[in-house]
Design a protein around this motif. Sequence first.
Motif, PDB file in Angstrom:
ATOM      1  N   GLY A  99       0.828  -1.191   0.000  1.00 62.13           N
ATOM      2  CA  GLY A  99       0.000   0.000   0.000  1.00 62.13           C
ATOM      3  C   GLY A  99       0.866   1.246   0.000  1.00 62.13           C
ATOM      4  N   GLU A 100       0.257   2.362   0.439  1.00 62.55           N
ATOM      5  CA  GLU A 100       0.957   3.643   0.467  1.00 62.55           C
ATOM      6  C   GLU A 100       1.387   3.970   1.882  1.00 62.55           C
ATOM      7  N   PHE A 101       2.576   4.509   2.024  1.00 61.25           N
ATOM      8  CA  PHE A 101       3.058   4.996   3.314  1.00 61.25           C
ATOM      9  C   PHE A 101       2.790   6.498   3.375  1.00 61.25           C
ATOM     10  N   VAL A 102       3.228   7.150   4.420  1.00 62.94           N
ATOM     11  CA  VAL A 102       3.006   8.588   4.596  1.00 62.94           C
ATOM     12  C   VAL A 102       4.139   9.386   3.944  1.00 62.94           C
ATOM     13  N   TRP A 103       3.809  10.573   3.472  1.00 61.59           N
ATOM     14  CA  TRP A 103       4.843  11.500   3.014  1.00 61.59           C
ATOM     15  C   TRP A 103       5.650  11.933   4.225  1.00 61.59           C
ATOM     16  N   HIS A 104       6.981  11.887   4.111  1.00 61.29           N
ATOM     17  CA  HIS A 104       7.846  12.282   5.220  1.00 61.29           C
ATOM     18  C   HIS A 104       9.261  12.531   4.716  1.00 61.29           C
ATOM     19  N   ASP A 105      10.085  13.082   5.579  1.00 62.35           N
ATOM     20  CA  ASP A 105      11.508  13.189   5.292  1.00 62.35           C
ATOM     21  C   ASP A 105      12.277  12.948   6.577  1.00 62.35           C
ATOM     22  N   HIS A 106      13.584  12.873   6.442  1.00 61.24           N
ATOM     23  CA  HIS A 106      14.483  12.719   7.583  1.00 61.24           C
ATOM     24  C   HIS A 106      15.492  13.857   7.476  1.00 61.24           C
ATOM     25  N   ALA A 107      15.354  14.830   8.352  1.00 60.83           N
ATOM     26  CA  ALA A 107      16.154  16.057   8.255  1.00 60.83           C
ATOM     27  C   ALA A 107      17.647  15.789   8.350  1.00 60.83           C
ATOM     28  N   ASP A 108      18.052  14.804   9.139  1.00 65.83           N
ATOM     29  CA  ASP A 108      19.469  14.610   9.426  1.00 65.83           C
ATOM     30  C   ASP A 108      20.039  13.268   8.983  1.00 65.83           C
TER      31      ASP A 108
ATOM     32  N   GLY B 177      10.191  -8.654  -4.606  1.00 65.65           N
ATOM     33  CA  GLY B 177       9.148  -7.785  -5.133  1.00 65.65           C
ATOM     34  C   GLY B 177       9.720  -6.480  -5.664  1.00 65.65           C
ATOM     35  N   SER B 178       8.891  -5.457  -5.666  1.00 69.12           N
ATOM     36  CA  SER B 178       9.314  -4.130  -6.110  1.00 69.12           C
ATOM     37  C   SER B 178       8.373  -3.098  -5.502  1.00 69.12           C
ATOM     38  N   PHE B 179       8.843  -1.862  -5.446  1.00 66.27           N
ATOM     39  CA  PHE B 179       7.989  -0.778  -4.980  1.00 66.27           C
ATOM     40  C   PHE B 179       8.370   0.502  -5.712  1.00 66.27           C
ATOM     41  N   ARG B 180       7.549   1.502  -5.541  1.00 65.11           N
ATOM     42  CA  ARG B 180       7.766   2.804  -6.158  1.00 65.11           C
ATOM     43  C   ARG B 180       8.068   3.806  -5.046  1.00 65.11           C
ATOM     44  N   MET B 181       9.167   4.520  -5.184  1.00 65.67           N
ATOM     45  CA  MET B 181       9.459   5.592  -4.246  1.00 65.67           C
ATOM     46  C   MET B 181       8.997   6.882  -4.907  1.00 65.67           C
ATOM     47  N   GLU B 182       8.019   7.507  -4.280  1.00 64.70           N
ATOM     48  CA  GLU B 182       7.506   8.758  -4.816  1.00 64.70           C
ATOM     49  C   GLU B 182       8.227   9.928  -4.166  1.00 64.70           C
TER      50      GLU B 182
ATOM     51  N   ARG C  81      19.152  12.785   3.018  1.00 62.44           N
ATOM     52  CA  ARG C  81      18.507  13.529   4.111  1.00 62.44           C
ATOM     53  C   ARG C  81      17.782  14.756   3.564  1.00 62.44           C
ATOM     54  N   GLY C  82      16.643  15.037   4.181  1.00 63.63           N
ATOM     55  CA  GLY C  82      15.882  16.221   3.816  1.00 63.63           C
ATOM     56  C   GLY C  82      15.005  16.092   2.593  1.00 63.63           C
ATOM     57  N   VAL C  83      15.042  14.953   1.907  1.00 61.41           N
ATOM     58  CA  VAL C  83      14.237  14.778   0.696  1.00 61.41           C
ATOM     59  C   VAL C  83      12.911  14.100   1.069  1.00 61.41           C
ATOM     60  N   GLU C  84      11.807  14.793   0.794  1.00 63.47           N
ATOM     61  CA  GLU C  84      10.502  14.236   1.109  1.00 63.47           C
ATOM     62  C   GLU C  84      10.204  13.068   0.166  1.00 63.47           C
ATOM     63  N   HIS C  85       9.676  11.989   0.747  1.00 64.12           N
ATOM     64  CA  HIS C  85       9.437  10.778  -0.039  1.00 64.12           C
ATOM     65  C   HIS C  85       8.288   9.973   0.553  1.00 64.12           C
TER      66      HIS C  85
ATOM     67  N   HIS D 211      10.975   6.016  11.323  1.00 62.58           N
ATOM     68  CA  HIS D 211      10.627   5.720   9.920  1.00 62.58           C
ATOM     69  C   HIS D 211       9.593   6.662   9.315  1.00 62.58           C
ATOM     70  N   THR D 212       8.901   7.446  10.128  1.00 60.66           N
ATOM     71  CA  THR D 212       7.971   8.445   9.598  1.00 60.66           C
ATOM     72  C   THR D 212       8.527   9.863   9.737  1.00 60.66           C
ATOM     73  N   GLY D 213       9.822   9.979  10.045  1.00 57.60           N
ATOM     74  CA  GLY D 213      10.417  11.304  10.205  1.00 57.60           C
ATOM     75  C   GLY D 213       9.722  12.076  11.309  1.00 57.60           C
TER      76      GLY D 213
END
Length: 120
Positions: free
Chosen positions: A38-47, A57-62, A80-84, A104-106
């Motif tokens: 399924g879909e995860f949440v939009w998030h980033d990791h600042a550091d 399997g395979s997945f799509r990183m948006e 780091r810092g890239v929203e995905h 894992h959810t920033g």
Amino acid sequence: MPEPISLREKLSRFDDHWNPRVIAELNGQHVKLAKFQGEFVWHDHADEDELFMVLRGSFRMEFRDRAVDVREGEILVVPRGVEHRPVADEEVHVLLFEPAATRHTGDVVDARTVTEYQWI
């Protein structure tokens, strides 16, 4: 003494999605296994940078400006810092490599946010 870790055996111990399990630690980094679907949440990791390796399997990183398919046997490093947001149409098995303190959810708090990682 160190012993080999069977990824297949560790993955057989859980069935839930988006709940990474720690299987090893080195130099302040956690090696984790997770199952995505399924879909995860939009998030980033600042550091922290984050490495994803697809075991099955395979997945799509948006990203906000594009999407990247990550297939079995491939890795993707999200800087780091890239929203995905990872999205998996079918179940995928993933190995994660990231600093032990990485949530894992920033900074996003969601029903799937893990506050304490389980070792298996």
